[in-house]
Write an enzyme that holds these catalytic residues in place. Structure first.
Site, PDB file in Angstrom:
ATOM      1  N   GLY A  25       0.780  -1.237   0.000  1.00  0.00           N
ATOM      2  CA  GLY A  25       0.000   0.000   0.000  1.00  0.00           C
ATOM      3  C   GLY A  25       0.810   1.284   0.000  1.00  0.00           C
ATOM      4  N   SER A  26       2.071   1.213  -0.459  1.00  0.00           N
ATOM      5  CA  SER A  26       2.861   2.461  -0.435  1.00  0.00           C
ATOM      6  C   SER A  26       2.272   3.485  -1.406  1.00  0.00           C
ATOM      7  CB  SER A  26       4.334   2.182  -0.742  1.00  0.00           C
ATOM      8  OG  SER A  26       4.507   1.750  -2.066  1.00  0.00           O
ATOM      9  N   ASN A  27       1.771   3.027  -2.541  1.00  0.00           N
ATOM     10  CA  ASN A  27       1.134   3.984  -3.474  1.00  0.00           C
ATOM     11  C   ASN A  27      -0.164   4.531  -2.893  1.00  0.00           C
ATOM     12  OD1 ASN A  27       2.527   4.261  -6.256  1.00  0.00           O
ATOM     13  ND2 ASN A  27       2.723   2.082  -5.758  1.00  0.00           N
ATOM     14  N   LEU A  98      -4.538  -6.995  -8.055  1.00  0.00           N
ATOM     15  CA  LEU A  98      -4.122  -7.974  -9.062  1.00  0.00           C
ATOM     16  C   LEU A  98      -5.268  -8.703  -9.754  1.00  0.00           C
ATOM     17  CD1 LEU A  98      -0.980  -9.513  -7.334  1.00  0.00           C
ATOM     18  CD2 LEU A  98      -1.139  -7.599  -8.903  1.00  0.00           C
ATOM     19  N   ASN A 115      -5.139   2.447 -13.682  1.00  0.00           N
ATOM     20  CA  ASN A 115      -4.196   1.490 -13.097  1.00  0.00           C
ATOM     21  C   ASN A 115      -2.770   2.024 -13.234  1.00  0.00           C
ATOM     22  OD1 ASN A 115      -3.257  -1.048 -12.029  1.00  0.00           O
ATOM     23  ND2 ASN A 115      -2.717  -1.667 -14.116  1.00  0.00           N
ATOM     24  N   HIS A 117       1.129   0.497 -13.719  1.00  0.00           N
ATOM     25  CA  HIS A 117       1.870  -0.733 -14.018  1.00  0.00           C
ATOM     26  C   HIS A 117       3.373  -0.428 -13.940  1.00  0.00           C
ATOM     27  CE1 HIS A 117       2.377  -4.738 -15.679  1.00  0.00           C
ATOM     28  NE2 HIS A 117       3.355  -4.235 -16.405  1.00  0.00           N
ATOM     29  N   ASP A 158      -3.798  -4.630 -18.731  1.00  0.00           N
ATOM     30  CA  ASP A 158      -2.745  -3.677 -19.122  1.00  0.00           C
ATOM     31  C   ASP A 158      -2.860  -3.143 -20.546  1.00  0.00           C
ATOM     32  OD1 ASP A 158      -1.598  -4.086 -16.577  1.00  0.00           O
ATOM     33  OD2 ASP A 158      -0.492  -5.824 -17.319  1.00  0.00           O
ATOM     34  N   GLU A 187       6.768   5.816  -9.171  1.00  0.00           N
ATOM     35  CA  GLU A 187       5.326   5.713  -8.890  1.00  0.00           C
ATOM     36  C   GLU A 187       4.907   6.742  -7.845  1.00  0.00           C
ATOM     37  OE1 GLU A 187       4.370   1.106  -9.929  1.00  0.00           O
ATOM     38  OE2 GLU A 187       4.890   1.525  -7.868  1.00  0.00           O
TER      39      GLU A 187
HETATM   40  C1  GRF Z   1       3.243  -1.145  -7.630  1.00  0.00           C
HETATM   41  O1  GRF Z   1       4.534  -1.398  -8.054  1.00  0.00           O
HETATM   42  C2  GRF Z   1       2.311  -1.032  -8.796  1.00  0.00           C
HETATM   43  O2  GRF Z   1       2.927  -0.664  -9.980  1.00  0.00           O
HETATM   44  C3  GRF Z   1       1.766  -2.421  -8.971  1.00  0.00           C
HETATM   45  O3  GRF Z   1       1.690  -2.933  -7.669  1.00  0.00           O
HETATM   46  C4  GRF Z   1       2.669  -2.309  -6.841  1.00  0.00           C
HETATM   47  C5  GRF Z   1       1.996  -1.888  -5.574  1.00  0.00           C
HETATM   48  O4  GRF Z   1       2.915  -1.471  -4.600  1.00  0.00           O
HETATM   49  N1  GRF Z   1       0.540  -2.398  -9.715  1.00  0.00           N
HETATM   50  P1  GRF Z   1       2.407  -0.829  -3.251  1.00  0.00           P
HETATM   51  O5  GRF Z   1       1.478  -1.832  -2.592  1.00  0.00           O
HETATM   52  O6  GRF Z   1       1.694   0.429  -3.607  1.00  0.00           O
HETATM   53  O7  GRF Z   1       3.631  -0.580  -2.432  1.00  0.00           O
END
Ligand code: GRF
Length: 203
Positions: A25-27, A98, A115, A117, A158, A187
């Site tokens: 969940g870092s994003n 996913l 999304n 990627h 994708d 990201e």
């Molecule tokens: C990211 O690298 C994103 O591109 C992919 O899943 C990963 C999620 O990372 N779809 P996080 O859980 O946000 O750290």
């Protein structure tokens, strides 16, 4: 639309975003923090299919409700469209989610599902190309460059229309882990601002 029109639009509208994520969940965390000061853009819901995913703690810390979803209803039921509508969601952001997005959900949110990627699509995308598999393949092919692609979601993994790409070098000394870390930085720098641009252009 001029820059001012776009700004007015974002100020006039109430955008409710659902983040779909099932990993660390870092994003998701970056997106939540980025929009935390916004009056008119709210991260309203976290949708997750893994009860033990790290992202759940991140949502809870930010007091964002979590919807844990099940395969049966997602793929053979209404794909949770009704609940998403009840929450008033008008944009869905996949940030490490996913499962394939079912037709029904795409039809209910046309051009409103985004999304990210971790590669330069159309290369290194498609079924099975996620997480470390992507970076392993990029390194195995001795690519000099990789990056990120932010795109709209259609019925094929994708393959939706690209919104944004950014690239970074692949070094001869890279492992899947070091490359993943470089990609994560890209990201974290770009995803939230690009989501903001998409919101400004929402009809
Ligand atoms: C990211 O690298 C994103 O591109 C992919 O899943 C990963 C999620 O990372 N779809 P996080 O859980 O946000 O750290």
């Amino acid at each position: 639309m001029t820059g001012t029109d776009a700004q007015n639009k974002i100020e006039d509208s109430n955008i409710k975003v659902a983040i779909f994520a099932s990993g660390a969940g870092s994003n998701a965390e970056k997106i939540i923090n980025y929009f935390s000061g916004y009056e008119k853009v709210k991260i309203t819901l976290l949708v997750c299919n893994k009860p033990d995913a790290g992202v759940i703690k991140i949502a809870e810390a930010a007091t964002i409700p979590v919807l844990l979803i099940e395969k049966e209803q997602f793929f053979r039921g209404d794909a949770y469209v009704e609940i998403l509508k009840e929450f008033g969601i008008n944009l869905i952001v996949l940030a490490g989610f996913l499962w394939k997005v079912p037709k029904q959900l795409i039809a209910a949110f046309p051009d409103k599902i985004i999304n990210i990627h971790p590669a330069l699509l159309p290369n290194y995308g498609g079924k099975g190309m996620y997480g470390h598999f992507v970076h392993e393949a990029v390194i195995a092919n001795e690519e000099k460059e990789s990056g990120i692609t932010i795109h709209f979601v259609n019925e094929n993994f994708d393959e939706g229309k690209h919104i944004f790409q950014a690239s970074c070098p692949v070094l001869p000394t890279d492992t899947p882990e070091t490359l993943a870390a470089r990609i994560h930085q890209l990201e974290h720098a770009h995803f939230a601002p690009i989501i903001e641009t998409v919101i400004k252009n929402l009809e």
